[in-house]
Design a protein around this motif. Sequence first.
Motif, PDB file in Angstrom:
ATOM      1  N   TRP A 134     -47.209  36.677  78.621  1.00  0.00           N
ATOM      2  CA  TRP A 134     -47.154  38.077  79.015  1.00  0.00           C
ATOM      3  C   TRP A 134     -47.854  38.238  80.365  1.00  0.00           C
ATOM      4  CZ3 TRP A 134     -49.232  37.424  73.792  1.00  0.00           C
ATOM      5  CH2 TRP A 134     -48.271  37.604  72.797  1.00  0.00           C
ATOM      6  N   GLY A 135     -47.176  37.883  81.419  1.00  0.00           N
ATOM      7  CA  GLY A 135     -47.750  37.905  82.758  1.00  0.00           C
ATOM      8  C   GLY A 135     -48.165  39.281  83.260  1.00  0.00           C
ATOM      9  N   LYS A 136     -47.636  40.327  82.651  1.00  0.00           N
ATOM     10  CA  LYS A 136     -48.004  41.674  83.073  1.00  0.00           C
ATOM     11  C   LYS A 136     -49.357  42.116  82.532  1.00  0.00           C
ATOM     12  CE  LYS A 136     -43.276  43.412  83.566  1.00  0.00           C
ATOM     13  NZ  LYS A 136     -42.313  44.431  83.101  1.00  0.00           N
ATOM     14  N   LEU A 137     -49.905  41.372  81.573  1.00  0.00           N
ATOM     15  CA  LEU A 137     -51.225  41.717  81.053  1.00  0.00           C
ATOM     16  C   LEU A 137     -52.277  41.310  82.077  1.00  0.00           C
ATOM     17  CD1 LEU A 137     -51.016  40.564  77.317  1.00  0.00           C
ATOM     18  CD2 LEU A 137     -50.700  42.858  78.250  1.00  0.00           C
ATOM     19  N   THR A 138     -53.234  42.170  82.276  1.00  0.00           N
ATOM     20  CA  THR A 138     -54.297  41.885  83.235  1.00  0.00           C
ATOM     21  C   THR A 138     -55.443  41.153  82.544  1.00  0.00           C
ATOM     22  OG1 THR A 138     -55.502  43.938  82.812  1.00  0.00           O
ATOM     23  CG2 THR A 138     -53.740  44.016  84.479  1.00  0.00           C
TER      24      THR A 138
END
Length: 69
Positions: A21-25
């Motif tokens: 989940w690359g959009k998670l910071t």
Amino acid sequence: MNEDTIKGQWKQLAGKMKEKWGKLTDDDLKAAEGSSEYLAGKVQERYGVAKDEAEAQVKEFRKHIDRNY
């Protein structure tokens, strides 16, 4: 893998979660700190998927981790 084990290995797992989940910071992952429910909420928010879909993704991720740890 239970919640306590996940919390203990959170930093190691965070990298794998970022791959999935690359959009998670980093802040999202730090705030989750082992909480599957919180993580699912962030997946739902960042990817615009339904709650049940986000929960299913987190559940599948946990199964994958269980098989590989």
